[in-house]
Design a protein around this motif. Structure first.
Motif, short mmCIF file in Angstrom:
data_model
loop_
_atom_site.label_atom_id
_atom_site.label_comp_id
_atom_site.label_asym_id
_atom_site.label_seq_id
_atom_site.Cartn_x
_atom_site.Cartn_y
_atom_site.Cartn_z
N MET A 184 32.91 -0.25 39.75
CA MET A 184 33.86 -0.92 40.63
C MET A 184 33.38 -2.29 41.06
O MET A 184 34.19 -3.19 41.30
N LYS B 170 31.55 4.55 40.34
CA LYS B 170 32.37 5.04 39.22
C LYS B 170 33.64 5.65 39.80
O LYS B 170 33.60 6.71 40.42
N ARG C 56 37.48 3.38 36.51
CA ARG C 56 36.62 2.19 36.55
C ARG C 56 35.18 2.66 36.37
O ARG C 56 34.66 3.42 37.17
N GLY D 33 39.50 -1.44 42.01
CA GLY D 33 40.26 -0.20 41.90
C GLY D 33 41.05 0.18 43.13
O GLY D 33 41.50 1.33 43.24
N ARG E 28 40.27 -5.21 40.40
CA ARG E 28 38.97 -5.00 39.76
C ARG E 28 38.19 -3.85 40.41
O ARG E 28 37.59 -3.03 39.71
#
Length: 743
Positions: A507, A478, A504, A418, A416
């Protein structure tokens, strides 16, 4: 009379009657002659086409060469500021024909005689001229080389067998005696070939890539291979025919030259990063070093350095470790583990954890902190201090406590935020991370997997993946895909852009991001933080990492001399991050410290990038609204300065001399803040006296010396740090002053 007239009339009428018959006969004869000639010509043509076809095709093939590849010129590769990184430039193989073709011709015999005579009379002049153009070769070398070809009467005799001449060198050669003549008369010619050149040498050479052979024009690796379809263009087709002892090319299909590409690399930042890591690698005698600098807002890779130690002890770019080498990241991965726990609400940055004496039993293994043998651990500390001190025990205990019964939540959390997700980079040979995702797979998952995975082991990530993760934090959550190429261009115009790709959009929660910012800044700013050597004049966030490297072949981590991967990854300035920087070094044996060895490299890169004007944004909270931001100008060539200051409506108010460098400077103010003067008060110089040029740039120092009739000899780069003649000393006009420049 009547009879005579009748007789004459009869004769005239007879003549008139015979004329039409004579004209028809002549026409018929001409017609039949033309028809016969046509038949002969047609018959001869048919005979030639059918019976002599093979013979004439052989003759044609002797004089004409068909289907010759007309190579397209490969496109150039530029940096983000349109500076040439890789380009195709013409080079010439210098040749001379000593034998005139068709020697049986009287004209050719005369030409041969003239060429031989001209060579004998000018060989010394040619050798001297070639030596001046190519100083690495002696006059004697050229004289012997030319005479050898002349004695053998060789055609296509190469003047420099192992050297290709540039266009400028080729043009200079054509100014020499005999060589200045046309190729048919003098015999000199240059065989042109396009060669791939890198004006900045080895800078980012492994990322830019190479070709297998210049002649084959086949891309081998790097950006050259990744964007080969854009760069290589489309070859054309041509044929040539021999016309009067010369071959003339005819284009059948014109080549289409390759397009150019603009990369994200910045030559200045690349140079800064390479020099910083090289200095540290030599100090440590390290095996390998990596530096990646990424722009926070775009994910643009501004610099990427991959240095390997050679057998000679020198360093060079051999492999693109940054994208191709999977490594256990070590403690830099702890940030991802803590982020998952914070985002899931399992704990906060103030949550306490007992680290004891620096070691604890994790199932059937012992987890140790870096200071367990010397300081006996950290005792009970909060999460913020766990990260500040990079405590293995603290992180592993937290993750094991809250995720031991639900390890899938932890692996899903890493996905999730990243951490280690596939980047799918366009660079050939790049690899994505290998992460354990299924706790139910007993082949790869055990009870110790979770605690060791949380501190950066049992996962393999390429360094670019770690840098991209931290860059996502710097970019306010981001996560962006690293970008190496910005645009495709043709004749200086952009024909295609490669947009920024978002991996993402967010994040983690905003509150989690705020806590991570605070934690990472504390790692650097805290008095005992492991990243204190990465401190800069501005605020920095980051995390250190030190990981033991397992020996291949299943021999574990403690066989032979232990290897370490040490690292530091962070971003700057903390209040509005512009750049993310990762530094990795692989070395044998102790000492091995991510903060102690990689932190200084990070700091050097960050300071240089910020000081060199590559970051122009100054946050509002860092500015003093009451201060007057006026420039201070050093003495020197002030004409251009005066023009600029007048345009800015500034005038000179005071002159000061610094105690350290004794260099004079000017202070400036707005015209409406003082008496409105715009004159520049120049410092007077005295003839026969040595002025002080300390602290000046090279250009201003030379100008100041020239005003008193002195000459300068400069070494180094930067501003003047020392001068061979003391200020105020008596000097004679024309005296040479040694100036040493430095940072």
């Amino acid at each position: 009379m009547a009879s005579n007239k009748d007789t004459m009339n009869e004769q005239n009428s007879g003549r008139k009657a015979t004329k039409p018959n004579t004209g028809i006969k002549r026409f018929r004869i001409a017609f039949f002659l033309f028809c016969f000639a046509g038949i002969v010509v047609a018959g001869t043509a048919l005979y030639t086409m059918l019976s002599k076809r093979d013979y004439w095709e052989e003759v044609r093939n002797q004089f004409t060469k068909r289907d010759i590849v007309d190579p397209a010129i490969r496109g150039n590769i530029y940096d983000s500021n349109y500076r040439l990184l890789v380009g195709s430039v013409p080079e010439y193989r210098l040749c001379i024909d000593f034998k005139v073709i068709d020697k049986d011709s009287i004209a050719r015999k005369k030409a041969q005689k003239w060429r031989d005579s001209a060579f004998v009379h000018n060989v010394d002049s040619i050798a001297i001229g070639l030596h001046s153009i190519f100083p690495d070769y002696t006059e004697e070398f050229f004289r012997n080389r030319l005479r050898e070809g002349f004695s053998k009467k060789k055609n296509g005799w190469c003047i420099l067998p192992r050297h290709m001449a540039s266009f400028i060198e080729y043009q200079e050669c054509k100014k020499l005696p005999l060589l200045r003549e046309s190729s048919y008369k003098g015999g000199f010619h240059g065989d042109k070939t396009m060669t791939r050149k890198k004006p900045y040498g080895s800078l980012a050479s492994r990322t830019l890539g190479t070709l297998y052979k210049d002649s084959d024009r086949v891309a081998k690796n790097g950006i050259e291979l990744a964007y080969d379809s854009i760069l290589r263009g489309k070859d054309g087709v041509k044929h040539n025919t021999k016309i009067r002892n010369a071959r003339v090319d005819f284009t059948d299909l014109a080549p289409v030259n390759g397009n150019d590409i603009m990369t994200t690399i910045d030559v200045n930042i690349q140079d800064i990063a390479e020099k910083a890591i090289m200095k540290q690698l030599k100090n440590l005698g390290a095996e390998m070093g990596i530096v990646i600098v990424m722009e926070a807002k775009t994910g643009d890779v501004k610099a990427i350095v991959n240095m390997s130690r050679l057998e000679s002890g020198d360093y060079a770019e051999i492999m693109n470790y940054a994208v191709a080498e999977r490594m256990e990241p070590g403690s830099t991965f702890k940030t991802a583990s803590i982020m998952v726990g914070l985002d899931d609400g399992k704990f906060t940055k103030d949550t306490k954890v007992e680290t004891g004496n620096g070691q604890c039993k994790m199932y059937n293994c012992i987890m140790k902190d870096w200071n367990w043998a010397t300081k006996g651990g950290f005792g009970t500390i909060d999460v913020k201090t766990v990260m500040e001190q990079s405590s293995n025990v603290g992180v592993s205990k937290l993750i094991d406590k809250y995720y031991a019964n639900c390890p899938k939540d932890f692996t899903d959390g890493l996905e999730r935020v990243g951490a280690g997700i596939p980047l799918e980079l366009p660079i050939p040979g790049s690899h994505d991370a290998i992460m354990k995702k299924d706790p139910l797979d007993v082949r790869v998952w055990s009870k110790t997997t979770l605690p060791w995975m949380s501190i950066g082991y049992e996962s393999l990530l390429p360094p670019i993946s770690t840098c991209a993760f931290y860059n996502g934090i710097a970019n306010h959550g981001k996560l962006l895909k690293p970008r190496f190429v910005k645009a495709e261009m043709k004749e200086g115009k952009v024909v295609k852009e490669f947009p920024v790709e978002v991996l993402r959009e967010k994040m983690c929660k905003e509150s989690t991001l705020d806590e991570i910012y605070d934690i990472l800044e504390n790692v650097v700013s805290a008095p005992n933080g492991t990243g204190k050597k990465a401190r800069c004049p501005f605020r920095v966030c980051g995390k250190t990492g030190t990981a033991q490297i397992a020996v291949s072949g299943g021999k574990g981590y403690h066989t032979g001399t232990v290897r370490y991967l040490i690292s530091f990854c962070g971003f700057f300035p903390a209040e509005d991050p512009q750049y993310t920087c990762l530094v990795c070094i692989r070395k044998y044996g102790l000492p091995a410290s991510g903060g102690g060895h990689c932190g200084p490299v990070f700091a050097e890169v960050a300071r240089a990038v910020m000081a060199s004007g590559m970051n122009h944004r100054i946050p509002s909270e860092a500015c003093d609204s009451t201060a007057k931001m006026h420039p201070t100008i050093k003495n020197g060539n002030t004409k251009e300065t005066e023009m600029v200051m007048k345009e800015l409506n500034l005038y000179c108010t005071t002159k000061a001399t610094t105690s350290k460098t004794k260099a004079s400077t000017y202070s400036w103010s707005k015209a409406n803040e003082g008496n409105g003067k715009t004159e520049l008060a120049e410092i007077p110089v005295e003839k026969g006296k040595m002025p002080s040029v300390l602290g000046m740039g090279a250009r201003d120092a030379v100008f100041a010396l020239q005003t008193v009739g002195l000459r300068a000899k400069i070494t180094g780069a930067g501003s003047v740090t020392s001068q061979s003649i003391s200020p105020g000393s008596e000097v004679k006009e024309g005296t040479v002053v040694q100036l040493a420049l430095g940072k």
